[in-house]
Design a protein around this motif. Structure first.
Motif, short mmCIF file in Angstrom:
data_model
loop_
_atom_site.label_atom_id
_atom_site.label_comp_id
_atom_site.label_asym_id
_atom_site.label_seq_id
_atom_site.Cartn_x
_atom_site.Cartn_y
_atom_site.Cartn_z
N ASP A 25 -96.80 61.30 30.87
CA ASP A 25 -97.30 62.63 31.19
C ASP A 25 -96.18 63.66 31.13
OD1 ASP A 25 -95.89 62.54 33.64
OD2 ASP A 25 -97.63 61.83 34.75
N ALA A 26 -96.53 64.92 31.35
CA ALA A 26 -95.56 66.01 31.22
C ALA A 26 -94.42 65.87 32.22
CB ALA A 26 -96.27 67.35 31.40
N ASN A 27 -94.73 65.42 33.42
CA ASN A 27 -93.69 65.26 34.44
C ASN A 27 -92.69 64.18 34.04
OD1 ASN A 27 -92.53 65.53 37.20
ND2 ASN A 27 -93.31 63.44 37.41
N GLN A 28 -93.18 63.07 33.53
CA GLN A 28 -92.31 61.97 33.12
C GLN A 28 -91.45 62.38 31.92
OE1 GLN A 28 -95.56 59.31 32.54
NE2 GLN A 28 -95.63 58.64 34.67
N THR A 29 -92.05 63.10 31.00
CA THR A 29 -91.30 63.56 29.84
C THR A 29 -90.22 64.56 30.24
OG1 THR A 29 -93.26 63.26 28.44
CG2 THR A 29 -91.51 64.68 27.58
N ALA A 30 -90.55 65.45 31.18
CA ALA A 30 -89.59 66.45 31.64
C ALA A 30 -88.42 65.80 32.36
CB ALA A 30 -90.29 67.45 32.56
N ALA A 31 -88.68 64.71 33.10
CA ALA A 31 -87.60 64.02 33.81
C ALA A 31 -86.57 63.47 32.83
CB ALA A 31 -88.18 62.90 34.66
N VAL A 32 -87.04 62.96 31.71
CA VAL A 32 -86.13 62.43 30.70
C VAL A 32 -85.38 63.57 30.00
CG1 VAL A 32 -85.99 61.10 28.54
CG2 VAL A 32 -87.55 60.37 30.37
N LYS A 60 -94.47 58.96 39.96
CA LYS A 60 -95.10 60.27 40.14
C LYS A 60 -94.31 61.12 41.13
CE LYS A 60 -99.86 58.63 39.35
NZ LYS A 60 -99.48 57.24 38.99
N GLN A 61 -94.61 62.41 41.13
CA GLN A 61 -94.00 63.33 42.08
C GLN A 61 -94.31 62.88 43.51
OE1 GLN A 61 -92.56 66.76 41.78
NE2 GLN A 61 -92.02 66.16 39.71
N GLY A 62 -93.31 63.03 44.37
CA GLY A 62 -93.49 62.74 45.80
C GLY A 62 -93.31 61.29 46.20
N GLN A 63 -93.08 60.41 45.25
CA GLN A 63 -92.94 58.99 45.58
C GLN A 63 -91.55 58.66 46.13
OE1 GLN A 63 -93.96 56.85 41.94
NE2 GLN A 63 -96.02 56.46 42.72
#
Length: 253
Positions: A25-32, A60-63
């Motif tokens: 997802d977008a969050n995972q891609t942005a982290a990389v 995911k966010q918040g984990q």
């Protein structure tokens, strides 16, 4: 259900069990894509496929994520951005290594340097003897260890059942233990000399399931049929391209 729909459903299940993964997802891609990551790390992304790893692990966010034996922190920084400011990453490694030169201070462990970096303020560094298992201040959503399980087995006086149960106890109900490692030939016993830095995936699955985990699936994204499993992982002909298994285990709710 008609026969075509039934076949399609059966194939979907088979693909999932065989290690397929959804698109990050977008969050995972942005982290990389984090600009704070060292160039030495980003150069390895093509081989290590970190966004796909985050998706398979379900980050995911918040984990709360445990990067168990983080080494140089390749995944630590990525986890930090993936869980965001409301999440926490525990970088858990063994005791810091002493200086090789008595006249000079020991180098700062990478996990400590990352935890001290304001860009990764949600990272907490913990050093503890691995033979004592895993202990963190709160329950985690994910315990992740990459290319380390074979090393843990060679820790003096290690009890792997105790170790895996400590990982189990550190997780929330429904939490994930993800093990990524280099493949050894089927039926190969663990090597006390750790000459190849590999392990038979069947050993990992048997030990982790014995601690109470349920096997959830495998990703083949780092599989490499060209690796014959006979060379040390640092051999120039295979380094960075070894056949690797990625097992996902879950603590029952």
């Amino acid at each position: 259900m008609n026969s075509k729909l039934f076949l399609a459903a059966a194939l979907a299940v088979a693909v999932t069990a065989g290690g397929a993964y959804a698109k990050p997802d977008a969050n995972q891609t942005a982290a990389v894509a984090d600009k704070g990551r060292p160039e030495a790390d980003t150069k390895r992304d093509a081989d290590r496929k970190p966004a796909e790893m985050l998706e398979f692990a379900g980050v995911k966010q918040g984990q709360t994520v445990v990067d168990l034996i983080p080494g140089g922190g390749y995944f630590t920084r990525i986890f930090s951005k993936a869980v965001g400011p409301k999440g926490t990453v525990y970088a858990v490694g063994g005791p810091p290594r002493p200086s090789q030169d008595p006249s000079k201070p020991a180098p700062t462990p990478a996990q400590d340097a990352i935890a001290a970096d304001a860009n990764y303020s949600n990272v907490k560094s913990i050093h503890a003897p691995l033979a004592g298992g895993l202990s963190i201040p709160t329950k985690a959503d994910l315990v992740w260890t990459a290319q380390n399980y074979h090393d843990v087995k060679n820790v003096p006086n290690i009890d792997m059942l105790k170790f895996d149960k400590a990982v189990y106890d550190s997780l929330k109900p429904g939490g994930v233990f993800l093990v990524l490692d280099h493949v050894a030939p089927t039926g190969t016993a663990p090597d006390p000399q750790d000459k190849l830095h590999r392990i038979d995936p069947a050993i990992v699955r048997k030990e982790v399931e014995a601690a109470g985990f349920k096997f959830e699936g495998e990703s083949k994204v780092l599989a490499n049929a060209a690796d014959d499993h006979t060379k040390p992982v640092f051999d120039p002909s295979i380094r960075g391209h070894t056949d690797q298994f990625i097992y996902k285990f879950r603590k029952p709710k």
